[in-house]
Design an enzyme around this catalytic site. Structure first.
Site, PDB file in Angstrom:
ATOM      1  N   LYS A 124      33.746  47.537  57.213  1.00 29.30           N
ATOM      2  CA  LYS A 124      34.318  46.261  57.673  1.00 29.30           C
ATOM      3  C   LYS A 124      34.388  46.178  59.184  1.00 29.30           C
ATOM      4  CE  LYS A 124      36.930  44.612  53.709  1.00 29.30           C
ATOM      5  NZ  LYS A 124      38.243  44.159  53.226  1.00 29.30           N
ATOM      6  N   LYS A 207      27.063  45.855  45.725  1.00 26.86           N
ATOM      7  CA  LYS A 207      28.213  45.398  44.945  1.00 26.86           C
ATOM      8  C   LYS A 207      28.281  43.868  44.922  1.00 26.86           C
ATOM      9  CE  LYS A 207      32.437  45.331  46.625  1.00 26.86           C
ATOM     10  NZ  LYS A 207      33.839  45.522  47.042  1.00 26.86           N
ATOM     11  N   LYS A 210      32.513  38.648  47.210  1.00 22.89           N
ATOM     12  CA  LYS A 210      32.755  37.268  47.661  1.00 22.89           C
ATOM     13  C   LYS A 210      32.241  37.059  49.076  1.00 22.89           C
ATOM     14  CE  LYS A 210      37.521  38.656  47.784  1.00 22.89           C
ATOM     15  NZ  LYS A 210      38.740  38.532  47.044  1.00 22.89           N
TER      16      LYS A 210
HETATM   17  P1  AMP Z   1      39.231  42.593  46.644  1.00 20.30           P
HETATM   18  O1  AMP Z   1      38.691  41.266  46.317  1.00 20.30           O
HETATM   19  O2  AMP Z   1      38.371  43.392  47.564  1.00 20.30           O
HETATM   20  O3  AMP Z   1      40.684  42.564  47.043  1.00 20.30           O
HETATM   21  O4  AMP Z   1      39.171  43.411  45.286  1.00 20.30           O
HETATM   22  C1  AMP Z   1      40.116  43.239  44.276  1.00 20.30           C
HETATM   23  C2  AMP Z   1      39.842  44.123  43.088  1.00 20.30           C
HETATM   24  O5  AMP Z   1      38.593  43.784  42.497  1.00 20.30           O
HETATM   25  C3  AMP Z   1      39.757  45.620  43.419  1.00 20.30           C
HETATM   26  O6  AMP Z   1      40.365  46.366  42.382  1.00 20.30           O
HETATM   27  C4  AMP Z   1      38.287  45.864  43.479  1.00 20.30           C
HETATM   28  O7  AMP Z   1      37.965  47.210  43.188  1.00 20.30           O
HETATM   29  C5  AMP Z   1      37.781  44.929  42.387  1.00 20.30           C
HETATM   30  N1  AMP Z   1      36.389  44.530  42.639  1.00 20.30           N
HETATM   31  C6  AMP Z   1      35.919  43.768  43.662  1.00 20.30           C
HETATM   32  N2  AMP Z   1      34.585  43.614  43.561  1.00 20.30           N
HETATM   33  C7  AMP Z   1      34.204  44.311  42.451  1.00 20.30           C
HETATM   34  C8  AMP Z   1      32.942  44.546  41.801  1.00 20.30           C
HETATM   35  N3  AMP Z   1      31.807  44.032  42.284  1.00 20.30           N
HETATM   36  N4  AMP Z   1      32.938  45.297  40.680  1.00 20.30           N
HETATM   37  C9  AMP Z   1      34.085  45.811  40.173  1.00 20.30           C
HETATM   38  N5  AMP Z   1      35.296  45.630  40.728  1.00 20.30           N
HETATM   39  C10 AMP Z   1      35.361  44.892  41.851  1.00 20.30           C
END
Ligand code: AMP
Ligand code: TRP
Length: 345
Positions: A124, A207, A210
């Site tokens: 990041k 991955k 968003k």
């Molecule tokens: P974040 O949007 O980064 O706050 O992620 C929130 C949750 O979603 C966390 O537990 C991440 O590990 C999970 N997460 C985000 N992107 C993925 C993905 N592509 N596959 C699986 N889990 C995800």
């Protein structure tokens, strides 16, 4: 109790997890996190889920109205996916000041070297680390505070959060050791199921995120049925048909990703899915997958829209959750201060 919540520990099992309100929710968030949070709320263990708005501002400062909308949207996403505020505690982080207070203590426990090794920090902050916020660097100490302010023992997350949870354990171990106490639990990550790492639809080595500039790379929780079908139709695949066992998915990241998504959406194992679809071509499997995705996701996006029409009700739920969260975390913070030697605690 669910499979993930079985480790013996002197601490009462308690599930904690959080998601940043930093933009729209993707299928990765849903399958890797929210759906599993919902599945755990009937495990007989207390479940606490947070909208981590303090984390959301570490990488970008949003327009105030945007951050408010994203916070309510994420809360709506949790509820629309089946999270029941009567069964789980649901709140936003900034309403409960124990998180920031305990994070300060952990800033003094964690070492610079630990933080510098975090891959999310490196990704990041990018090339210009000098220009990244101090909050982005300290992010994992705040995350440790989120969890440990509740003596959280089990944390369901996607694969990408594993390193942060190891750091949470390191902080708990160092605190306990330095003060000669057994006060903070050594948290267990719960990273299970077929969808702990949902990949981009355009590139099976990346991955689903968003923040990917290509909207075609992800399914957003708010995509309509046509958009979901189109994105799945265009998803990258290889020319082979589907194998009948898991071994046949080796070195086929795109094929594996679509099968994993199907399995997770349908609450099936990958083995069971392949038993049914082995031998089919993608031209046949993709419509099956888009029908399933639409069937599972459309009701959620519809419900999210309905909830968003009444923001006062969402705020009421978050405020009630914050009261319940404070009741648990304030005594834990007070005891932490006592252990450290803060007068008046
Ligand atoms: P974040 O949007 O980064 O706050 O992620 C929130 C949750 O979603 C966390 O537990 C991440 O590990 C999970 N997460 C985000 N992107 C993925 C993905 N592509 N596959 C699986 N889990 C995800
Ligand atoms: N860092 C997590 C993510 O990006 C979000 C998060 C913040 C979290 N605090 C947490 C997850 C506590 C689990 C527990 O996904």
């Amino acid at each position: 109790m669910t499979e993930g919540v079985q480790t013996p520990s002197a601490f009462t099992p308690r599930v904690f997890s959080g998601i940043q309100p930093s933009g729209g929710l993707t299928l990765g968030n849903y399958l890797g996190a929210i759906k599993r949070f919902v599945d755990m709320q009937d495990s007989g263990v207390e479940t606490i889920y947070c909208v981590v708005d303090l984390h959301a501002i570490t990488a970008t400062l949003f327009e105030p109205e945007t951050l408010r909308r994203q916070t309510r949207e994420l809360a709506a996403g949790y509820i629309a996916s089946g999270l029941d505020p009567a069964k789980s505690i649901l709140f936003n982080q900034s309403q409960v000041s124990t998180h920031a207070q305990l994070a300060w203590i952990f800033n003094c426990i964690a070492r610079m070297g630990w933080m510098q090794r975090m891959t999310q920090w490196k990704d990041k902050a990018g090339k210009n680390q000098q220009n990244a916020s101090l909050g982005l660097f300290a992010y994992p100490a705040l995350m440790a505070a989120d969890i440990l302010a509740y003596h959280g023992t089990h944390v369901p997350v996607g694969e990408d959060q594993k390193q942060h949870l190891e750091l949470t354990r390191d902080i708990a171990i160092k605190f306990n050791h330095d003060y000669g106490v057994d006060f903070f639990p050594i948290t267990e990550p719960v990273i299970e199921g077929a969808a702990t790492r949902v990949m981009s639809l355009r590139d099976g080595s990346k991955k689903m995120s968003k923040s990917d500039p290509s909207d075609a790379s992800r399914i957003n929780m708010t995509d309509d049925a046509d958009t979901i079908a189109k994105k799945i139709r265009k998803a990258k695949t290889d020319p082979e048909g589907l194998p009948s066992d898991v071994k046949g998915l080796e070195d086929r990241p795109e094929a594996r990703n679509l099968v994993n998504i199907y399995a997770a959406l349908n609450d099936q194992s990958v083995e069971d899915v392949l038993r049914d679809v082995g031998g089919k071509q993608f031209s046949e499997f993709k419509p099956m997958l888009s029908d399933l995705a639409v069937e599972k996701l459309s009701p959620i996006s519809g419900e999210m829209a309905r909830l968003m029409a009444d923001p006062a009700e969402i705020d009421r739920i978050l405020s009630d959750g914050a009261d319940r969260a404070r009741a648990i975390s304030e005594p834990i913070l007070k005891r932490t201060y006592e252990i450290i030697g803060m007068v008046g605690a």
